[in-house]
Design an enzyme around this catalytic site. Sequence first.
Site, PDB file in Angstrom:
ATOM      1  N   ALA A 206      -5.898   5.206  -0.504  1.00 45.05           N
ATOM      2  CA  ALA A 206      -5.876   5.413   0.954  1.00 45.05           C
ATOM      3  C   ALA A 206      -4.438   5.385   1.450  1.00 45.05           C
ATOM      4  O   ALA A 206      -3.571   4.691   0.896  1.00 45.05           O
ATOM      5  CB  ALA A 206      -6.689   4.334   1.648  1.00 45.05           C
TER       6      ALA A 206
ATOM      7  N   SER B  18      -6.108   1.689   4.578  1.00 49.50           N
ATOM      8  CA  SER B  18      -6.687   1.063   3.393  1.00 49.50           C
ATOM      9  C   SER B  18      -7.438  -0.211   3.750  1.00 49.50           C
ATOM     10  O   SER B  18      -6.908  -1.088   4.440  1.00 49.50           O
ATOM     11  CB  SER B  18      -5.595   0.724   2.373  1.00 49.50           C
ATOM     12  OG  SER B  18      -6.126  -0.061   1.321  1.00 49.50           O
TER      13      SER B  18
ATOM     14  N   GLN C 112       0.828  -1.201   0.000  1.00 45.42           N
ATOM     15  CA  GLN C 112       0.000   0.000   0.000  1.00 45.42           C
ATOM     16  C   GLN C 112       0.861   1.250   0.000  1.00 45.42           C
ATOM     17  O   GLN C 112       0.550   2.237  -0.683  1.00 45.42           O
ATOM     18  CB  GLN C 112      -0.931  -0.002   1.220  1.00 45.42           C
ATOM     19  CG  GLN C 112      -1.943   1.142   1.218  1.00 45.42           C
ATOM     20  CD  GLN C 112      -2.961   1.043   0.099  1.00 45.42           C
ATOM     21  OE1 GLN C 112      -3.252  -0.062  -0.379  1.00 45.42           O
ATOM     22  NE2 GLN C 112      -3.518   2.168  -0.317  1.00 45.42           N
TER      23      GLN C 112
ATOM     24  N   ASP D 299     -11.206  -4.942  -5.615  1.00 38.69           N
ATOM     25  CA  ASP D 299     -11.446  -4.118  -6.791  1.00 38.69           C
ATOM     26  C   ASP D 299     -11.708  -5.060  -7.958  1.00 38.69           C
ATOM     27  O   ASP D 299     -10.905  -5.973  -8.225  1.00 38.69           O
ATOM     28  CB  ASP D 299     -10.235  -3.242  -7.110  1.00 38.69           C
ATOM     29  CG  ASP D 299     -10.010  -2.151  -6.075  1.00 38.69           C
ATOM     30  OD1 ASP D 299     -10.916  -1.904  -5.266  1.00 38.69           O
ATOM     31  OD2 ASP D 299      -8.906  -1.558  -6.081  1.00 38.69           O
TER      32      ASP D 299
ATOM     33  N   GLU E 228     -16.033   5.064  -6.176  1.00 37.51           N
ATOM     34  CA  GLU E 228     -15.296   3.966  -6.796  1.00 37.51           C
ATOM     35  C   GLU E 228     -16.277   2.840  -7.116  1.00 37.51           C
ATOM     36  O   GLU E 228     -16.525   1.962  -6.284  1.00 37.51           O
ATOM     37  CB  GLU E 228     -14.179   3.465  -5.881  1.00 37.51           C
ATOM     38  CG  GLU E 228     -13.070   4.487  -5.645  1.00 37.51           C
ATOM     39  CD  GLU E 228     -11.857   3.902  -4.949  1.00 37.51           C
ATOM     40  OE1 GLU E 228     -11.923   2.730  -4.507  1.00 37.51           O
ATOM     41  OE2 GLU E 228     -10.837   4.604  -4.844  1.00 37.51           O
TER      42      GLU E 228
ATOM     43  N   HIS F  92     -14.967  -0.845  -6.366  1.00 42.67           N
ATOM     44  CA  HIS F  92     -14.457  -1.268  -5.059  1.00 42.67           C
ATOM     45  C   HIS F  92     -15.595  -1.800  -4.195  1.00 42.67           C
ATOM     46  O   HIS F  92     -16.513  -1.062  -3.840  1.00 42.67           O
ATOM     47  CB  HIS F  92     -13.776  -0.082  -4.361  1.00 42.67           C
ATOM     48  CG  HIS F  92     -13.185  -0.422  -3.021  1.00 42.67           C
ATOM     49  ND1 HIS F  92     -11.829  -0.522  -2.803  1.00 42.67           N
ATOM     50  CD2 HIS F  92     -13.758  -0.671  -1.819  1.00 42.67           C
ATOM     51  CE1 HIS F  92     -11.608  -0.810  -1.530  1.00 42.67           C
ATOM     52  NE2 HIS F  92     -12.768  -0.917  -0.915  1.00 42.67           N
TER      53      HIS F  92
END
Length: 246
Positions: free
Chosen positions: A97, A102, A76, A111, A161, A164
């Site tokens: 994020a 996240s 991340q 995703d 999003e 997501h």
Amino acid sequence: MRRVVFRREQTCQGPLILVNAAHPLAEVPPPRLTDLTGSGVLLEREAARLLNACIHAVGGRRDIVPVSGWRSRAEQQSIWEETLTKEGADFTRRYVALPGCSEHETGLAIDLGKRAAQIDFIRPDFPDHSACGAFRRLAAEYGFIQRYRREKESLTGIAEEPWHFRYVGVPHARLMEDNGLCLEEYGNFLRAGPREYALSNGRRMTVSYLPCPRETAELTMPENTRFRVSGHNDGGLILTVWEAIL
């Protein structure tokens, strides 16, 4: 009756944990993960099983592909830094994020993208038609919510999003969808009082919020009651109780 003891650390564990900039994720060992159909994309096992079931139910195996699932904190961090360099600060804050904040670090977020020769890793195309649209409309029945919506940006801190999805389980996904709630609002919704939900087979479930102000909290439950507890990452627990079968 049986006495059930919950530990304070459990408030930061489970499928209903809230993860955002105000509620960072504690550094804990990763959940039990599984590879989604050999794609190399990892997801928590229960979430993976129900994701695959939902994709199968809408006939989406040829059209829907997993793009990004569980990420380590180091991954991340790398995504944050790379996106910041390529796209700038405003774009990065809207779509990526901070490390530790996240949902992907929980193993409960996925995703998804429409199958294509090239797929954008940060913003994959996931349209509201065909198998993708059918998945979106059925997702709550399998415990998934579209986590980031345009009308909730001020609460989530993330731009819309459509790709997501977050596993929260049943009946929580349905309760959130039916009441127009994002995960940031769900705790207060339950603090107002227990909520009931009827499954398609008629069996009822009751969901309630339990504050956990000390190191441990106790609950007394009937011996044969089926229940599940999840932390919410805000110092409290969410209790789901299934109606007893007589």
